[in-house]
Write a protein that holds these residues in place. Structure first.
Motif, PDB file in Angstrom:
ATOM      1  N   TYR A 190       0.848  -1.199   0.000  1.00 61.37           N
ATOM      2  CA  TYR A 190       0.000   0.000   0.000  1.00 61.37           C
ATOM      3  C   TYR A 190       0.875   1.238   0.000  1.00 61.37           C
ATOM      4  N   ASP A 191       0.507   2.211  -0.819  1.00 60.07           N
ATOM      5  CA  ASP A 191       1.228   3.486  -0.867  1.00 60.07           C
ATOM      6  C   ASP A 191       0.206   4.611  -0.763  1.00 60.07           C
ATOM      7  N   PRO A 192       0.172   5.340   0.353  1.00 59.98           N
ATOM      8  CA  PRO A 192      -0.852   6.381   0.536  1.00 59.98           C
ATOM      9  C   PRO A 192      -0.800   7.474  -0.528  1.00 59.98           C
ATOM     10  N   LYS A 193       0.370   7.660  -1.161  1.00 60.91           N
ATOM     11  CA  LYS A 193       0.512   8.674  -2.200  1.00 60.91           C
ATOM     12  C   LYS A 193       0.170   8.135  -3.596  1.00 60.91           C
ATOM     13  N   GLY A 194      -0.090   6.838  -3.665  1.00 59.55           N
ATOM     14  CA  GLY A 194      -0.442   6.245  -4.946  1.00 59.55           C
ATOM     15  C   GLY A 194       0.736   6.009  -5.862  1.00 59.55           C
ATOM     16  N   THR A 195       1.958   6.113  -5.346  1.00 63.89           N
ATOM     17  CA  THR A 195       3.155   5.921  -6.178  1.00 63.89           C
ATOM     18  C   THR A 195       3.319   4.467  -6.601  1.00 63.89           C
ATOM     19  N   LYS A 196       2.947   3.543  -5.718  1.00 63.24           N
ATOM     20  CA  LYS A 196       3.007   2.100  -5.978  1.00 63.24           C
ATOM     21  C   LYS A 196       4.427   1.662  -6.354  1.00 63.24           C
ATOM     22  N   LYS A 197       5.346   1.988  -5.495  1.00 66.51           N
ATOM     23  CA  LYS A 197       6.739   1.621  -5.713  1.00 66.51           C
ATOM     24  C   LYS A 197       6.923   0.114  -5.633  1.00 66.51           C
ATOM     25  N   GLN A 198       7.543  -0.477  -6.645  1.00 69.35           N
ATOM     26  CA  GLN A 198       7.758  -1.912  -6.675  1.00 69.35           C
ATOM     27  C   GLN A 198       8.919  -2.329  -5.772  1.00 69.35           C
ATOM     28  N   ILE A 199       8.715  -3.392  -5.042  1.00 71.85           N
ATOM     29  CA  ILE A 199       9.766  -4.007  -4.234  1.00 71.85           C
ATOM     30  C   ILE A 199      10.192  -5.265  -4.979  1.00 71.85           C
ATOM     31  N   ARG A 200      11.389  -5.285  -5.501  1.00 70.45           N
ATOM     32  CA  ARG A 200      11.810  -6.391  -6.347  1.00 70.45           C
ATOM     33  C   ARG A 200      12.622  -7.409  -5.545  1.00 70.45           C
ATOM     34  N   TYR A 201      12.382  -8.686  -5.867  1.00 70.93           N
ATOM     35  CA  TYR A 201      13.139  -9.741  -5.196  1.00 70.93           C
ATOM     36  C   TYR A 201      13.231 -10.950  -6.125  1.00 70.93           C
ATOM     37  N   ASN A 202      14.308 -11.709  -5.965  1.00 67.49           N
ATOM     38  CA  ASN A 202      14.464 -12.964  -6.693  1.00 67.49           C
ATOM     39  C   ASN A 202      14.197 -14.148  -5.776  1.00 67.49           C
ATOM     40  N   ARG A 203      14.741 -14.045  -4.548  1.00 68.44           N
ATOM     41  CA  ARG A 203      14.512 -15.061  -3.528  1.00 68.44           C
ATOM     42  C   ARG A 203      13.808 -14.400  -2.351  1.00 68.44           C
ATOM     43  N   LEU A 204      13.117 -15.179  -1.543  1.00 66.12           N
ATOM     44  CA  LEU A 204      12.451 -14.621  -0.372  1.00 66.12           C
ATOM     45  C   LEU A 204      13.438 -13.920   0.545  1.00 66.12           C
ATOM     46  N   ARG A 205      14.644 -14.427   0.596  1.00 64.88           N
ATOM     47  CA  ARG A 205      15.667 -13.826   1.460  1.00 64.88           C
ATOM     48  C   ARG A 205      15.937 -12.361   1.077  1.00 64.88           C
ATOM     49  N   ASP A 206      15.631 -12.000  -0.173  1.00 65.20           N
ATOM     50  CA  ASP A 206      15.834 -10.626  -0.629  1.00 65.20           C
ATOM     51  C   ASP A 206      14.859  -9.646   0.019  1.00 65.20           C
ATOM     52  N   LEU A 207      13.805 -10.162   0.665  1.00 69.87           N
ATOM     53  CA  LEU A 207      12.825  -9.295   1.319  1.00 69.87           C
ATOM     54  C   LEU A 207      13.199  -8.984   2.766  1.00 69.87           C
ATOM     55  N   GLU A 208      14.390  -9.364   3.165  1.00 73.72           N
ATOM     56  CA  GLU A 208      14.871  -9.052   4.518  1.00 73.72           C
ATOM     57  C   GLU A 208      14.851  -7.525   4.726  1.00 73.72           C
ATOM     58  N   GLY A 209      14.327  -7.116   5.854  1.00 77.28           N
ATOM     59  CA  GLY A 209      14.227  -5.698   6.166  1.00 77.28           C
ATOM     60  C   GLY A 209      12.833  -5.131   5.963  1.00 77.28           C
ATOM     61  N   TRP A 210      12.009  -5.820   5.194  1.00 72.89           N
ATOM     62  CA  TRP A 210      10.626  -5.405   5.020  1.00 72.89           C
ATOM     63  C   TRP A 210       9.735  -6.096   6.047  1.00 72.89           C
ATOM     64  N   LEU A 218      12.935 -14.135   7.597  1.00 77.01           N
ATOM     65  CA  LEU A 218      12.244 -12.867   7.377  1.00 77.01           C
ATOM     66  C   LEU A 218      11.540 -12.394   8.643  1.00 77.01           C
ATOM     67  N   ASP A 219      11.340 -11.101   8.710  1.00 72.56           N
ATOM     68  CA  ASP A 219      10.633 -10.479   9.833  1.00 72.56           C
ATOM     69  C   ASP A 219       9.131 -10.548   9.547  1.00 72.56           C
ATOM     70  N   VAL A 220       8.448 -11.491  10.185  1.00 71.51           N
ATOM     71  CA  VAL A 220       7.026 -11.705   9.932  1.00 71.51           C
ATOM     72  C   VAL A 220       6.230 -11.514  11.215  1.00 71.51           C
ATOM     73  N   ASP A 221       5.209 -10.692  11.146  1.00 64.00           N
ATOM     74  CA  ASP A 221       4.314 -10.458  12.281  1.00 64.00           C
ATOM     75  C   ASP A 221       2.980 -11.129  11.952  1.00 64.00           C
ATOM     76  N   TYR A 222       2.619 -12.133  12.726  1.00 64.96           N
ATOM     77  CA  TYR A 222       1.441 -12.941  12.402  1.00 64.96           C
ATOM     78  C   TYR A 222       0.187 -12.402  13.067  1.00 64.96           C
ATOM     79  N   ALA A 223      -0.885 -12.324  12.278  1.00 63.43           N
ATOM     80  CA  ALA A 223      -2.188 -11.862  12.757  1.00 63.43           C
ATOM     81  C   ALA A 223      -3.173 -13.026  12.707  1.00 63.43           C
ATOM     82  N   HIS A 224      -4.457 -12.729  12.975  1.00 64.72           N
ATOM     83  CA  HIS A 224      -5.470 -13.785  13.035  1.00 64.72           C
ATOM     84  C   HIS A 224      -6.273 -13.927  11.742  1.00 64.72           C
TER      85      HIS A 224
END
Length: 264
Positions: free
Chosen positions: A122-142, A161-167
Motif C-alpha cells: 500500500y502506498d498512501p501517495k499512490g506511487t506504488k513503488k515496486q519491491i523487487r526480489y528474486n529469492r524470499l531472502r531478498d525481502l529481509e528488512g521489510w 524474514l521479519d514476519v508479524d502474524y495476525a489472526h
C-alpha cells in the motif's frame, strides 16, 4: 431327524443374520451417509459469514450429490480444523494448499480451485513503488504480515524474514493501510475482494501487488487424514465426483454464480 431339522434351522438363522447385518456394516464403513468437513467461518470469497451463499459450501453440496453423501460443515478456527482431521472427528478440512510438511501427514483431493498468492502493498501517495526480489531472502528488512499456521510460515522462517502474524487476512489488509506492515501475501482474488469491501475507492486504488508472486498456479484442496477409516475409498469417490461435475458443466455454473474465474 429332529437334530437335522435343528441344524437346518440354525443355518437358516445364520444366513438371515448375515443378510440383515452385512449391508449395514458396509454402509457404515465404505459408504457413510454423512461426512463432517471442518472449515473456517469466514474465508472470502470462498466462504462467507452468510454461509448459504458461499462458493465452497455450494461446491461441496454438488460433489456430495454426485457421491451420494451429505457433507456436514463444522465452522472452526484453522488450527482446530486440522486438529479435527487428526483426531478423526472430521473426515476432512478445506480449503488447504499442499506442501511437503502437510503431505507427510495428510492426503489431498484433486484441485478444487486454482489460486495464486501475491504480495500486497500500500502506498498512501499512490506511487506504488515496486519491491523487487528474486529469492524470499531478498525481502529481509521489510515488515511482512502473515497468518500463523499458513503454508508459507516455514518458507518465511527458512528465509529468516521479519514476519508479524495476525489472526485473519482482513487484519493484515488493515495493518497494511495503517503502515504497520509493508507486505502481506494473499491470493489475488481474496486480497482484492477484501480491499473493495473494507475501503472506499480513493483508498482502495492505492493498494497494489508486487510483480513477482509468492506462488503461481496454486491450488486449493480437501485435506484428510491418511489414517481415517476407509480414506482411500472415500477420496477416490470424492475425486471421481469432482471430475464429473467439472465435465458436465456443474462446476462452471457454481463458479459463475459466485462471480469467480474458472481456472479448470
Amino acid at each position: 431327524m429332529q437334530r437335522v431339522l435343528t441344524l437346518v434351522a440354525q443355518a437358516m438363522f445364520t444366513v438371515c443374520a448375515i443378510g440383515m447385518f452385512a449391508p449395514q456394516t458396509r454402509a457404515q464403513t465404505d459408504f457413510p451417509e454423512t461426512l463432517v468437513i471442518a472449515t473456517n467461518s469466514d474465508y472470502p470469497p470462498f466462504i462467507l459469514k452468510d454461509q448459504k451463499s458461499s462458493f465452497l459450501p455450494d461446491l461441496l453440496k454438488k460433489i456430495g450429490d454426485e457421491m451420494g453423501v451429505t457433507f456436514k460443515l463444522r465452522y472452526l478456527p484453522w488450527q482446530r480444523c486440522e486438529q479435527q482431521v487428526q483426531s478423526h472427528d472430521a473426515w476432512g478440512a478445506l480449503p488447504y494448499t499442499r506442501n511437503e510438511d502437510r503431505e507427510k501427514i495428510y492426503a489431498f483431493s484433486d484441485p478444487m480451485y486454482q489460486i495464486d498468492a501475491e504480495f500486497f502493498a500500500y502506498d498512501p501517495k499512490g506511487t506504488k513503488k515496486q519491491i523487487r526480489y528474486n529469492r524470499l531472502r531478498d525481502l529481509e528488512g521489510w515488515r511482512i504480515g502473515g497468518i500463523q499456521g499458513y503454508y508459507y510460515e516455514p518458507m518465511f522462517a527458512a528465509a529468516s524474514l521479519d514476519v508479524d502474524y495476525a489472526h485473519s487476512e482482513e487484519q493484515n489488509i488493515k495493518r497494511l493501510q495503517l503502515n504497520r506492515i509493508d507486505l502481506t501475501p494473499l491470493p489475488g482474488t481474496i486480497g482484492w475482494y477484501l480491499i473493495k469491501k473494507l475501503f472506499p475507492d480513493n483508498i482502495a486504488e492505492n493498494f497494489y501487488t508486487l510483480e513477482k508472486p509468492l506462488v503461481s498456479n496454486g491450488t486449493l484442496h480437501l485435506m484428510t487424514s491418511k489414517s481415517y477409516p476407509g480414506n482411500a475409498i472415500l477420496m477416490a469417490r470424492f475425486n471421481t465426483a469432482l471430475a464429473e461435475i467439472k465435465t458436465n458443466g456443474t462446476f462452471a455454473d457454481v463458479v459463475a454464480k459466485h462471480g469467480l474465474v474458472l481456472g479448470y
